[in-house]
Design an enzyme around this catalytic site. Sequence first.
Site, PDB file in Angstrom:
ATOM      1  N   HIS A 195       0.455  -1.147   0.408  1.00  0.00           N
ATOM      2  CA  HIS A 195      -0.166   0.020   0.006  1.00  0.00           C
ATOM      3  C   HIS A 195       0.845   1.315  -0.152  1.00  0.00           C
ATOM      4  O   HIS A 195       1.999   1.085   0.247  1.00  0.00           O
ATOM      5  CB  HIS A 195      -0.644  -0.164   1.140  1.00  0.00           C
ATOM      6  N   GLU A 196       0.351   2.698  -0.574  1.00  0.00           N
ATOM      7  CA  GLU A 196       1.450   3.564  -0.489  1.00  0.00           C
ATOM      8  C   GLU A 196       0.871   4.455   0.744  1.00  0.00           C
ATOM      9  O   GLU A 196      -0.278   3.737   1.287  1.00  0.00           O
ATOM     10  CB  GLU A 196       0.153   4.460  -1.577  1.00  0.00           C
TER      11      GLU A 196
END
Length: 194
Positions: free
Chosen positions: A80-81
Amino acid sequence: MTAVKFETLFAILAVDLLLRVTSFRYAGAVIGRGSWIKSRMEIGAGSGIGWNFCVRGSGRLVIGKHCAIGENVRIITSNHEYDCLALNFRLQSKVIGRRLIGKRTDVTIGHDVWIGDQAIILPGVSIGNGAIIGAGAVVTRPVEPFTIVAGNPAVPIRKRFSQKTIEEIARLAWWDWSLREMREKKELFEKRNL
């Protein structure tokens, strides 16, 4: 034999559906029943993957020749960012109209690697030729060739062979031999305590 490649969405979906009911065998590679392929992937000839294997993410997984991968192994090829306000993909899609997918961080597994049951390999990891990943290990960092690692996070336990033997095996690169060549030199494969 050439490697099995799952590059297109159609290829990934077709094999993914097939694996719900049976194992997949092609070009000398085997993927166990119940496996989930949600990432681009390449598997070298002679490699075998146990049941309920899962690979997912926006990166790519490359598995070398003659690897043995246990059951319930998980490999993640992206993250995930995490430098944004919301981490949840669904919320991102609703609010900004797209998902903020983290950098693609491919996973590479060398030749003749053994990965024990329920191991987890995280994004960006490279595993060297001849390495052994202990059952249940969580691999967060690169693994040197012919090294045994275990634990959470995985740490080196020891080398499989002396440095001289490792260099000799790397020079031989037996994983590139044909089955006929391997059979002609079967005494090398029968030898223990190298």
